[in-house]
Write an enzyme that holds these catalytic residues in place. Sequence first.
Site, mmCIF file in Angstrom:
data_model
loop_
_atom_site.group_PDB
_atom_site.id
_atom_site.type_symbol
_atom_site.label_atom_id
_atom_site.label_comp_id
_atom_site.label_asym_id
_atom_site.label_seq_id
_atom_site.Cartn_x
_atom_site.Cartn_y
_atom_site.Cartn_z
ATOM 1 N N GLU A 164 0.808 -1.225 0.000
ATOM 2 C CA GLU A 164 0.000 0.000 0.000
ATOM 3 C C GLU A 164 0.842 1.277 0.000
ATOM 4 O O GLU A 164 0.785 2.084 0.931
ATOM 5 C CB GLU A 164 -0.939 0.020 1.210
ATOM 6 C CG GLU A 164 -1.990 -1.057 1.197
ATOM 7 C CD GLU A 164 -2.983 -0.927 2.357
ATOM 8 O OE1 GLU A 164 -2.739 -0.105 3.270
ATOM 9 O OE2 GLU A 164 -3.987 -1.643 2.347
ATOM 10 N N GLU A 361 -5.138 -8.619 1.190
ATOM 11 C CA GLU A 361 -5.764 -8.230 2.462
ATOM 12 C C GLU A 361 -7.245 -7.989 2.235
ATOM 13 O O GLU A 361 -7.636 -7.397 1.239
ATOM 14 C CB GLU A 361 -5.176 -6.932 3.032
ATOM 15 C CG GLU A 361 -3.808 -7.040 3.651
ATOM 16 C CD GLU A 361 -3.324 -5.708 4.230
ATOM 17 O OE1 GLU A 361 -4.177 -4.888 4.665
ATOM 18 O OE2 GLU A 361 -2.102 -5.487 4.246
#
Length: 459
Positions: A164, A361
């Site tokens: 991320e 995720e």
Amino acid sequence: MYTFPKNFLWGAAASAPQTEGAASVDGKSPSTWDKWFEMEPDLFFDHVGPEHTSNTYYQYKEDVANMKAMGMNSFRTSIAWTRLLPDGKTLNAQAVTFYRAYFQEMIDNGVEPIINLFHFDMPWWLMEKGGWEARESTDHFAFYAKTAFDCFGDIIKKWATFNEPLVHIECGYMGDAHWPKVHDVKRAIQVAYHTLLAHAKAVKEYRNNQYNDGQISIILNLSPVYPKSQEKEDLEAANWADMLYIRSFLDCAVKGEFPHELVSILKDAQLSPTTEANDKHIFKENTVDFIGCNYYQPLRVQAPQSKKRPITSPRDLFRGYDWPEKRINPHRGWEIYPQGIYDIAMRLKESYHNIPWFISENGMGVSEETHYMDPQGIVQDTYRIEFVADHLKALHLAIEEGSPCFGYHMWTFTDCWSWLNAYKNRYGYYRIDLDKDYARTPKASRFWMADVIKQNGFE
């Protein structure tokens, strides 16, 4: 019956700084989180810092045994740059011993490690040189990546460079949630550029490494962008949000270039990052083999209140929109929208060469989970079971329609430390009790998921 493909990767995700603990032992140097906690401990929930995460450094064998008992066949975590190369140059033999033992323990128990290199944990020695704002950070990262490939590439066959990257850019350079707590869009853009250049240089190191017989990726939070309406202004706002938050990373990683519209508007706004002539070739020649997708909630946007130029923040291009029909996680405040996974899959299929990918995720954070604990001490997290099942149904549909998704990893395996929030919101299949020597206790979702894994699907 929702049946998933053969050899589908069922697992969970975590990171070194959020699980290992042992933040100041065996040669590890401080990261920005270690130093920030030292400077401003009151900002951290319950005064819990990175020294006291999930104690995985000492309890990894127990965790791997629990993974095996659950039937998991994969697990994604990260290496701590500060542990492997404490000063950026010198290899820490104790770190090599720990990581090889940890990874081999997984492999010996049928759990494939997927290893990420950077999960928000900038070394303090590099932060003092400017962090990702300094171009030299890209070469330091490339050297770190090469070191990791040299040390572990014989046993690790799936790698990721960054987790991320949007987060450390937005939260650290357009907000206060990450160090250095800067509010400066021009500096944020330079950080973004250097982050992606570091990613491409790491991919290059992998291609040139003796152990390059696996695959390398980047893990992106691909929250799909939805406009408030089909009005021109809202559609334009959604386009800019998508370009800044999704395409800037995804185009670079998969296609080796940045969106031309984005380059143009940054130039017009005098926000273009500082570059060098050969950078375009580095990006173009070092694209990824697969994508890791983190998905929690969608991004809903509308037109800005006024078209401010020059641009000083993303809010000059779009602003958030609170969809009145949304389904909400009341324990965390986030929207629950399983359809987003399907939309991501179709986007990758139609616009990114149907590149292989996996859910790296997905999960549901809940505060005060003890409210759902039964007399036997088991958290009855039926809300999490429902959340995961709904998202898996959307993922199954995407796979049926030709999407090459090869795995689902929930965040996270055991409850873990979460930056400034510490243990406020719990995400794990296993509860961790910090007051009882980090005791691990399975939640109801652990047993449900073990059944899913055993059947390679669910009804």
